[in-house]
Design an enzyme around this catalytic site. Structure first.
Site, PDB file in Angstrom:
ATOM      1  N   GLY A  46       0.827  -1.071  -0.079  1.00 16.12           N
ATOM      2  CA  GLY A  46       0.136   0.066  -0.181  1.00 16.12           C
ATOM      3  C   GLY A  46       0.956   1.147  -0.108  1.00 16.12           C
ATOM      4  O   GLY A  46       2.011   1.188   0.458  1.00 16.12           O
ATOM      5  N   GLN A  51       3.174  10.385   1.097  1.00 14.39           N
ATOM      6  CA  GLN A  51       4.319   9.419   1.190  1.00 14.39           C
ATOM      7  C   GLN A  51       5.343   9.675  -0.035  1.00 14.39           C
ATOM      8  O   GLN A  51       6.448   9.439   0.075  1.00 14.39           O
ATOM      9  CB  GLN A  51       4.035   7.981   1.306  1.00 14.39           C
ATOM     10  CG  GLN A  51       3.574   7.419   2.606  1.00 14.39           C
ATOM     11  CD  GLN A  51       3.217   6.188   2.696  1.00 14.39           C
ATOM     12  OE1 GLN A  51       2.267   5.550   2.282  1.00 14.39           O
ATOM     13  NE2 GLN A  51       4.176   5.534   3.312  1.00 14.39           N
ATOM     14  N   CYS A  88       5.984   0.986   8.509  1.00 14.17           N
ATOM     15  CA  CYS A  88       5.520   1.972   7.540  1.00 14.17           C
ATOM     16  C   CYS A  88       6.768   2.298   6.803  1.00 14.17           C
ATOM     17  O   CYS A  88       7.983   2.698   7.335  1.00 14.17           O
ATOM     18  CB  CYS A  88       4.945   3.240   8.230  1.00 14.17           C
ATOM     19  SG  CYS A  88       4.517   4.614   7.017  1.00 14.17           S
ATOM     20  N   LEU A  89       6.816   2.630   5.244  1.00 11.15           N
ATOM     21  CA  LEU A  89       8.069   3.068   4.670  1.00 11.15           C
ATOM     22  C   LEU A  89       8.456   4.190   4.805  1.00 11.15           C
ATOM     23  O   LEU A  89       9.571   4.496   4.945  1.00 11.15           O
ATOM     24  CB  LEU A  89       7.590   2.962   3.147  1.00 11.15           C
ATOM     25  CG  LEU A  89       7.277   1.813   2.241  1.00 11.15           C
ATOM     26  CD1 LEU A  89       6.964   1.897   0.941  1.00 11.15           C
ATOM     27  CD2 LEU A  89       8.662   1.046   2.199  1.00 11.15           C
ATOM     28  N   HIS A 130      -4.922   2.017   7.388  1.00 12.35           N
ATOM     29  CA  HIS A 130      -3.218   2.733   7.591  1.00 12.35           C
ATOM     30  C   HIS A 130      -3.146   3.704   6.327  1.00 12.35           C
ATOM     31  O   HIS A 130      -2.692   4.804   6.678  1.00 12.35           O
ATOM     32  CB  HIS A 130      -2.368   1.394   7.242  1.00 12.35           C
ATOM     33  CG  HIS A 130      -0.689   1.803   7.231  1.00 12.35           C
ATOM     34  ND1 HIS A 130       0.106   1.519   8.221  1.00 12.35           N
ATOM     35  CD2 HIS A 130      -0.175   2.533   6.224  1.00 12.35           C
ATOM     36  CE1 HIS A 130       1.209   1.947   8.097  1.00 12.35           C
ATOM     37  NE2 HIS A 130       1.206   2.604   6.907  1.00 12.35           N
ATOM     38  N   GLU A 131      -3.573   3.349   5.174  1.00 13.16           N
ATOM     39  CA  GLU A 131      -3.328   4.321   4.368  1.00 13.16           C
ATOM     40  C   GLU A 131      -4.458   5.541   4.209  1.00 13.16           C
ATOM     41  O   GLU A 131      -3.873   6.605   3.966  1.00 13.16           O
ATOM     42  CB  GLU A 131      -3.445   3.636   2.906  1.00 13.16           C
ATOM     43  CG  GLU A 131      -2.626   2.487   2.456  1.00 13.16           C
ATOM     44  CD  GLU A 131      -1.244   2.945   2.541  1.00 13.16           C
ATOM     45  OE1 GLU A 131      -0.759   4.018   2.252  1.00 13.16           O
ATOM     46  OE2 GLU A 131      -0.230   1.950   3.048  1.00 13.16           O
ATOM     47  N   HIS A 134      -2.808   8.122   6.549  1.00 11.38           N
ATOM     48  CA  HIS A 134      -1.827   8.928   5.707  1.00 11.38           C
ATOM     49  C   HIS A 134      -2.538  10.280   5.340  1.00 11.38           C
ATOM     50  O   HIS A 134      -1.874  11.564   5.237  1.00 11.38           O
ATOM     51  CB  HIS A 134      -1.073   8.277   4.774  1.00 11.38           C
ATOM     52  CG  HIS A 134       0.185   7.388   5.071  1.00 11.38           C
ATOM     53  ND1 HIS A 134       1.404   8.145   5.804  1.00 11.38           N
ATOM     54  CD2 HIS A 134       0.268   5.879   5.196  1.00 11.38           C
ATOM     55  CE1 HIS A 134       2.167   7.114   6.228  1.00 11.38           C
ATOM     56  NE2 HIS A 134       1.594   5.957   5.898  1.00 11.38           N
TER      57      HIS A 134
END
Length: 226
Positions: A46, A51, A88-89, A130-131, A134
């Site tokens: 994702g 991001q 998380c990235l 999660h996304e 963001h």
């Protein structure tokens, strides 16, 4: 298509609520394509537009062959909780048990303005939550509680986290320059994160948004601290 630069914690774009998309054009479609390419390039499941430095309400996902994207999403969740770790990235090298609902309903439109409606449980529901966070300027670490939160705050202040972030950034830039596959460190990580070698047991077990997710890890693969 292009592999985009992933922003890490400390970048203001990650703490700024994203804006509604009002223009549906070729540039938007290209953004979605690039986000999907970037997500897969780093072994993720994702990715949200902030991001990659774009303050728009857009995110992508790709889990076990279920690939998609949504523009201007609205998300509702059930009351039943699920267990699982996330990373998380944008917060490289850390992962923690993160409270999430087990059921989620996602609505919005795609890049052509066509309706999107998905109901999800388990991993996909966690991904959507999660996304979507963001897009509101929230990171998964903001949802941690108790000892998990205390440990995360301590880790984020540590020099080792700064060093890990710098290393992962260098590796990703090298990947972008050569469009090469991610190395062993970054492949162990993900759009949501990698299991770290130190910290809580939940963090070690896996991460909610990792690359090669397994039955024991909601989004992650066991790996080293990126």
């Amino acid at each position: 298509m292009s592999i985009l630069r992933i922003r890490t914690i400390g970048d203001p774009v990650l703490r700024t609520p994203a804006q509604e998309v009002t223009q549906f054009d070729d540039a938007l479609a290209a953004l979605v394509r690039d986000m999907l390419e970037t997500m897969y390039a780093v072994g993720g499941v994702g990715l949200a537009a902030p991001q990659v430095g774009v303050g728009l309400r857009v995110f992508t996902w790709g889990i076990d062959g279920d690939e998609g994207h949504v523009i201007n999403p609205q998300l509702s969740t059930g009351e039943e909780p699920q267990e699982g770790g996330e990373g998380c990235l944008s917060v490289p090298g850390l992962s923690y048990e993160t409270p999430r609902a087990d059921h989620a309903v996602l609505t919005g439109v795609d890049c052509h303005g066509e309706p999107v409606h998905r109901e999800a449980t388990g991993l996909l529901a966690r991904c959507f939550q999660h996304e979507n966070d963001h897009l509101g300027g929230m990171l998964y670490v903001d949802r941690l509680v108790g000892d998990e939160r205390k440990d995360a705050m301590r880790q984020l202040r540590a020099q080792s986290f700064t060093d890990t972030t710098a290393r992962v950034t260098r590796e990703r830039e090298a990947q972008r320059a050569g469009h090469a596959a991610p190395d062993a460190h970054d492949a162990a990580g993900s759009a949501f994160g990698a299991a770290r070698t130190s910290g809580t047991a939940a963090g070690k077990a896996g991460s909610a948004f990792g690359a090669a997710h397994t039955a024991g890890s909601v989004f992650g693969a066991a790996g080293d601290a990126r």
